[in-house]
Design an enzyme around this catalytic site. Structure first.
Site, PDB file in Angstrom:
ATOM      1  N   HIS A 269       0.869  -1.184   0.000  1.00 26.25           N
ATOM      2  CA  HIS A 269       0.000   0.000   0.000  1.00 26.25           C
ATOM      3  C   HIS A 269       0.905   1.234   0.000  1.00 26.25           C
ATOM      4  CE1 HIS A 269      -3.661  -2.044   2.134  1.00 26.25           C
ATOM      5  NE2 HIS A 269      -4.002  -1.749   0.894  1.00 26.25           N
TER       6      HIS A 269
ATOM      7  N   CYS B  80      -2.255   2.950   9.017  1.00 24.75           N
ATOM      8  CA  CYS B  80      -3.264   1.976   8.598  1.00 24.75           C
ATOM      9  C   CYS B  80      -4.448   1.927   9.563  1.00 24.75           C
ATOM     10  CB  CYS B  80      -2.671   0.571   8.566  1.00 24.75           C
ATOM     11  SG  CYS B  80      -1.287   0.355   7.489  1.00 24.75           S
TER      12      CYS B  80
HETATM   13  N1  ARG Z   1      -3.581  -7.123   6.952  1.00 25.25           N
HETATM   14  C1  ARG Z   1      -4.069  -5.966   6.277  1.00 25.25           C
HETATM   15  C2  ARG Z   1      -4.106  -6.212   4.769  1.00 25.25           C
HETATM   16  O1  ARG Z   1      -3.256  -6.886   4.267  1.00 25.25           O
HETATM   17  C3  ARG Z   1      -3.219  -4.758   6.605  1.00 25.25           C
HETATM   18  C4  ARG Z   1      -3.734  -3.483   6.026  1.00 25.25           C
HETATM   19  C5  ARG Z   1      -2.793  -2.331   6.233  1.00 25.25           C
HETATM   20  N2  ARG Z   1      -3.394  -1.114   5.839  1.00 25.25           N
HETATM   21  C6  ARG Z   1      -2.761  -0.099   5.208  1.00 25.25           C
HETATM   22  N3  ARG Z   1      -3.396   1.012   5.046  1.00 25.25           N
HETATM   23  N4  ARG Z   1      -1.543  -0.221   4.756  1.00 25.25           N
HETATM   24  O2  ARG Z   1      -4.968  -5.741   4.078  1.00 25.25           O
END
Ligand code: ARG
Length: 275
Positions: A167, A261
């Site tokens: 991300h 996140c």
């Molecule tokens: N375990 C989650 C996923 O893989 C973590 C999300 C992290 N969120 C972020 N905004 N980077 O989707």
């Protein structure tokens, strides 16, 4: 701006599947510790004068605590994400419901592309018209076209190439006044060049801090809330008269997430058409 945010208490947070390289079902979350760390983060934000809204976590959606992925809020519009993985798609009705119940217009833009909200779309804290959009792992490039139309400002499209930084908010943090923290190896070379043009001062985070998600930070004026243990990054911030506010998030790192996140900003984007 980050003066008004949405959080979700991790009452059902766990590693129930593996959808990014950080998640390993054999390395479970310590529930009480995760709760403590989340309450610590919430307190830090409240102490900084941030207004915190809460949405309740449902038991079948262990990653719902990562509210950044719910969508983006543009003024009084909530633009829901379209999660790439089935494991997270079930979160969506709960977020839609939360925003609809509070009078937000729920505005869908994603068809047929997948995209994951503020995880991949970031505005500079002092300039809502400087918007960066990451694509490839969780957000399709085409989704950013729709988002650009909804925002009414250009979106700087950045290609992510390292699955560990899946991300945009794991590898870029706009800090305001032309500065940003960045993980260089997370970006395609051309995208890194585009970043170097868009920002005057790119702070390259060293690998150890990058892996602690130093870039997954939340900026509140001159404060930068980030995972505790990113010492080099803290020094780099202090050298620029920014004040690091470290808070432990290692239970969330097990799921591939940290401070940013866990936060959805309710005031980061404004609608260009209504301003
Ligand atoms: N375990 C989650 C996923 O893989 C973590 C999300 C992290 N969120 C972020 N905004 N980077 O989707």
């Amino acid at each position: 701006m980050s003066r008004h945010v949405l959080l979700c208490e991790p009452s059902h947070f766990r590693i129930a599947y593996e959808i990014n390289p950080w998640m390993n079902q054999r390395v479970p979350v310590e529930g009480p510790r995760a709760l403590d760390q989340w309450h610590g983060l919430r307190e830090v934000l409240v102490d900084l004068g941030v207004r915190v809204e809460l949405v309740g976590q449902r038991s079948e959606v262990p990653d719902m605590t990562f509210t950044a992925n719910a969508g983006v809020v543009i003024g009084d519009r909530f633009v829901p994400a379209n999660f790439r993985f089935r494991e997270r798609q079930a979160e969506q009705p709960y977020f839609r419901e939360w925003f609809a119940a509070r009078g937000y217009e729920v505005y869908d833009i994603h068809e047929p592309h997948y995209w994951e909200g503020e995880g991949d779309v970031l505005a500079a804290p002092d300039d809502p018209a400087l918007v960066c959009g990451g694509y490839r792992f969780r957000t399709e490039r085409g989704a950013l076209d729709h988002l650009e139309a909804a925002l009414g400002v250009p979106v700087l499209r950045l290609e992510l190439v390292d699955p560990r930084y899946y991300h945009l908010d794991t590898c870029l943090c706009p800090l305001g006044r032309g500065r940003a923290m960045v993980v260089r190896e997370a970006f395609a070379p051309e995208s890194f060049r585009a970043l170097a043009e868009a920002f005057d001062d790119l702070i390259e985070v060293p690998p150890a801090d990058a892996a602690r998600f130093a870039c997954n930070a939340l900026v509140v004026d001159d404060r930068v809330v980030l995972d505790a243990g990113c010492d080099d990054t803290e020094r780099a911030l202090r050298a620029r008269d920014l004040v690091p506010v470290p808070t432990p998030t290692d239970e969330f790192l097990k799921s591939g997430g940290s401070v940013k996140c866990l936060v959805l900003q309710l005031d980061a984007f404004v609608s260009a058409s209504s301003s």
